[in-house]
Design an enzyme around this catalytic site. Sequence first.
Site, mmCIF file in Angstrom:
data_model
loop_
_atom_site.group_PDB
_atom_site.id
_atom_site.type_symbol
_atom_site.label_atom_id
_atom_site.label_comp_id
_atom_site.label_asym_id
_atom_site.label_seq_id
_atom_site.Cartn_x
_atom_site.Cartn_y
_atom_site.Cartn_z
ATOM 1 N N GLN A 278 0.813 -1.198 0.000
ATOM 2 C CA GLN A 278 0.000 0.000 0.000
ATOM 3 C C GLN A 278 0.859 1.267 0.000
ATOM 4 O OE1 GLN A 278 -3.227 -0.408 -0.433
ATOM 5 N NE2 GLN A 278 -2.957 -2.624 -0.286
ATOM 6 N N ASP B 232 -11.113 4.433 5.230
ATOM 7 C CA ASP B 232 -9.871 5.066 4.824
ATOM 8 C C ASP B 232 -8.748 4.265 5.455
ATOM 9 O OD1 ASP B 232 -11.549 6.946 3.858
ATOM 10 O OD2 ASP B 232 -11.124 8.449 5.379
ATOM 11 N N TRP C 38 7.702 4.712 14.343
ATOM 12 C CA TRP C 38 8.649 3.642 14.035
ATOM 13 C C TRP C 38 9.185 3.069 15.339
ATOM 14 C CZ3 TRP C 38 9.820 2.791 8.777
ATOM 15 C CH2 TRP C 38 10.826 1.859 8.512
ATOM 16 N N LEU C 39 9.223 1.746 15.441
ATOM 17 C CA LEU C 39 9.765 1.122 16.645
ATOM 18 C C LEU C 39 11.272 1.349 16.718
ATOM 19 C CD1 LEU C 39 7.773 -2.228 16.632
ATOM 20 C CD2 LEU C 39 7.537 -0.349 18.259
ATOM 21 N N ASP D 294 -6.503 -10.477 6.665
ATOM 22 C CA ASP D 294 -5.317 -10.434 5.808
ATOM 23 C C ASP D 294 -4.009 -10.572 6.580
ATOM 24 O OD1 ASP D 294 -4.310 -10.108 3.103
ATOM 25 O OD2 ASP D 294 -3.514 -8.183 3.757
ATOM 26 N N GLU E 134 4.889 -10.110 12.906
ATOM 27 C CA GLU E 134 6.232 -9.799 13.376
ATOM 28 C C GLU E 134 6.339 -9.977 14.885
ATOM 29 O OE1 GLU E 134 5.906 -8.023 9.436
ATOM 30 O OE2 GLU E 134 4.642 -7.784 11.211
#
EC number: 2.7.1.-
Length: 409
Positions: A107, A142, A224-225, A289, A294
């Site tokens: 995406q 969205d 972000w990790l 999906d 992770e």
Amino acid sequence: MKLKQRVVVLCGVLLLLGLAKVFLLDGGEGSAASRRDLRAFRKMEASLLLAKGARLTHTLQSPWEVAAQWVGPREVYPDDTPELAAVLNALASARVERADVGYKGTQLKALLVLDGGQKVVFKPKRYNRDYVVEGEPYAGYDRHNAEIAAFHLDRILGFRRAPLVVGRFVNLRTEIKPVATDQLLSTFLMHGNNTCFYGKCYYCRESEPACAEGDIMEGSVTLWLPDVWPLQKHRHPWGRTYREGKLARWEYDESYCEAVKKMPPYDAGPRLLDVIDTAVFDYLIGNADRHHYESFQDDGGASMLILLDNAKSFGNPALDERSILAPLYQCCMVRVSTWNRLNLLKGGALSSAMRQATAHDPAYPVLTEPHLAALDRRLNGVLATVRQCMELQGAESTLIEDRMNLPHP
């Protein structure tokens, strides 16, 4: 007392004890586990409403440093986060230092670096027009709204395994283009008076760009990790084949869970229960999906299943895809703490909590009323599934006590 009478009395006592145990685990307040879960629920309720425009009350650390210190093997953020509103506000407002294409995944997204060097993923507002009401697409589908709603559902369920997400409006002309890489700039174009870009991803097409209203684009930013927590990707044991006419084993083998229980990392530790928690989470948001997931790298199966990439959620609110719950109804087991939290959220409490949790967000309203109603309806379906398991094999075999808390390094 005659022997026959004693047997009847004993059976009655055992029945009452069994019913009492089920009651205590079904939202009751009598057991130590239930009391602990009720306290955690009340704490969650009290922290749902986040202040708009909040800032840290000290300057010793940046919001990014605060959030990085929250991360541990079993949580992305702790249950007590008074600074959460300030971190989310920083995500929604900090200056963009750099903008680049977001390569990985299917995406459209962009990689932004915010003031202070913090990386975030920006997902632009893009309607999926498969689901419409009175000619208009559901706002709740969205891509960015789905990510925001999923993060807050993670808070409400008490899992704390989803990265922080918040809605954000960016000016593509003044905030993004001046700091964009050549690769990202090469994907910008104009549709009438609207600035658009199509980026680079598996399904990104110049013919299907994301467009702002003028220069202002709505989207979501995902924190972000920290790099000190590298991720490891795993195939989901209940993943779909995505091939016409070919079923995955779990779709035809009702004893499939027994085979999974013999495979590492599902043969020991918390991972299988994490998969079942995730099935509940995905069923509530309508995400069919999750073919991969992770965890943290080199964790030996002890770290959490991280709830990443929830954009393909909150689709058709009238469709309840029961197969998403396959890990739950095939294994017929769930954490006691999850069961207690779900019971505390029934009767409309889940949709009410979601309204309150998202009220602060710049993208509010995040979900439509049909999607909020779907959350409550699907929750009833999850509870009914667990009750069927308890009727089939008893509460002792269905409700698993597992409250594994690994210390921060």
